[in-house]
Design an enzyme around this catalytic site. Structure first.
Site, short mmCIF file in Angstrom:
data_model
loop_
_atom_site.label_atom_id
_atom_site.label_comp_id
_atom_site.label_asym_id
_atom_site.label_seq_id
_atom_site.Cartn_x
_atom_site.Cartn_y
_atom_site.Cartn_z
N CYS A 207 0.87 -1.52 0.26
CA CYS A 207 0.33 -0.24 0.22
C CYS A 207 0.73 1.30 -0.08
O CYS A 207 0.63 1.87 -0.55
CB CYS A 207 -0.84 -0.34 1.41
SG CYS A 207 -1.99 1.16 1.58
N CYS B 144 -5.97 -4.15 7.63
CA CYS B 144 -6.77 -2.78 7.57
C CYS B 144 -7.92 -3.59 6.91
O CYS B 144 -8.87 -3.46 7.69
CB CYS B 144 -7.09 -1.51 7.26
SG CYS B 144 -6.27 -1.59 5.02
#
Length: 388
Positions: A99, A205
């Site tokens: 990410c 997440c």
């Protein structure tokens, strides 16, 4: 001075305090909230909506504008699809590193600098920049290096090791010289008590608080396979897919004198090889094979290219101590890492992250690790030294 700065606002205390520190120094600050995951896919179980509300609340309290940018499609392609592919191939990926590489320090960086026309990007990461945490020394030129922060317990350089090197030239780390306790104290002092007491997010997440095996079953079908004793070749149990297990994990197979742990996974046959005992030699390694590293330090990259080897320090989990090592460029064009002391459960798909005394040098994805061949090798590690 780089006056106009975009801050990635996550809805947490770290990014909010970073925005305050920038504004306090006279910068024009714009907050941007990144939406990377489609909450509708998670039946309301993702915290993204609450994070957005917290980012809006903090921005209002700080007196800064907040905008949104949507990277759901790009995140799915560059991070989540790669995450699923790796698990199906028997690897254990690190989506946080992906990410940062593909979304936060590439797409988001380019959005802030090119599309919005701002001078720099700031984040709430616990890291430091050799050009100054506010890029105050940038005018003197030179290469930006990713330095270890003052709060070594919260050090997040591990997760930044895969970012494009050029991104550091325009990245500020306002929290680099602060401890987490100081950040929370400052947040309470400036009226951000709500964020100071907010529970920090941990783990992956998009998995959230769910059991990982339950989550992964939503995307990868179960496929029965065998647990095989790595010493005897005997079948000692069955499993529902290599994607549900990682190297070093306890298997909890019954009726055996010693507990079994995952030693390696073979995707082609859907077989998991297990070793009896927590510190079995099959779980320990001193030789690791990695992909070509992403270098954050040009000098280290050049030294390796010139001499064929580089002494530095290694970790593959961000909470573990550093181990002295030597990176070698092999005649076949591959890279290998030789550790001065054996480590347990070196996991293919994770990242070998390299350091010197003060900075993160870069990282390479782990492709495989050679198991120790004997207990004697385990008991007689080489003498550890470090040169910089």
């Amino acid at each position: 001075m780089l006056r106009n700065v975009v801050v990635g606002m996550s809805g947490g205390v770290d990014s909010a305090v970073s925005a305050h520190l920038l504004k306090d120094r006279g910068h024009r600050v714009l907050g941007v909230f990144m939406r990377n995951w489609d909450e509708h896919d998670e039946a309301g179980r993702c915290s993204g909506e609450q994070d957005l509300k917290d980012a809006e609340w903090a921005s209002q309290r700080l007196g800064i504008e907040l905008r949104q940018v949507n990277y759901v499609k790009e995140y799915w392609t560059a991070v989540f699809s790669a995450f699923l592919d790796d698990y199906q191939q028997g690897l254990t990926p690190n989506p946080d590193i992906l990410c940062n590489r593909h979304i936060k320090f590439d797409l988001f960086h380019r959005h802030a600098l090119e599309r919005l026309g701002f001078d720099a990007v700031a984040t709430g990461h616990y890291a430091r920049n050799s050009l100054g945490n506010f890029l105050e020394h940038r005018a003197g030129g030179g290469e930006a290096r990713l330095l270890i922060p003052a709060d070594t317990f919260k050090d997040q350089t591990f997760f930044l090791a895969g970012i494009p090197r050029q991104a550091l030239q325009r990245t500020m780390f306002p929290l680099g010289d602060l401890a987490k306790s100081e950040v929370k104290h400052l947040a309470r002092r400036i009226g951000l008590q709500r964020l100071a007491h907010k529970r920090e997010s941990t783990g992956i997440c998009f998995v959230g608080k769910r059991d990982f095996k339950s989550f992964i079953r939503e995307y990868i079908a179960s496929r029965s396979g065998q647990f095989v004793d790595t010493d005897t070749g005997s079948i000692v149990g069955t499993h529902e897919g290599i994607h549900q297990w990682t190297v070093g994990q306890r298997c909890r197979l019954g009726s055996f004198l010693q507990p079994y742990f995952v030693a390696r996974k073979e995707a082609s046959s859907n077989t998991i090889y297990v070793a009896a005992g927590h510190d079995h030699p099959a779980l320990l390694s001193t030789r690791i094979h990695i992909e070509a590293p992403n270098w954050l330090c040009a000098q280290s990259q050049q030294r390796l290219a010139a001499t064929g080897s580089l002494r530095c320090r290694f970790r593959f989990q961000h909470t573990k101590p550093l181990v002295d090592c030597c990176i070698r460029f092999c005649p076949d064009g591959q890279f290998e890492v030789l550790l001065d002391a054996p480590l347990r459960a070196i996991t293919p798909g994770q990242y070998a992250v390299f350091y010197d005394e003060v900075a993160c040098l870069g990282a390479g994805r782990i492709m495989s690790a050679d198991a120790l061949t004997s207990r004697q090798e385990q008991q007689e590690p080489r003498v550890q030294t470090i040169t910089s």
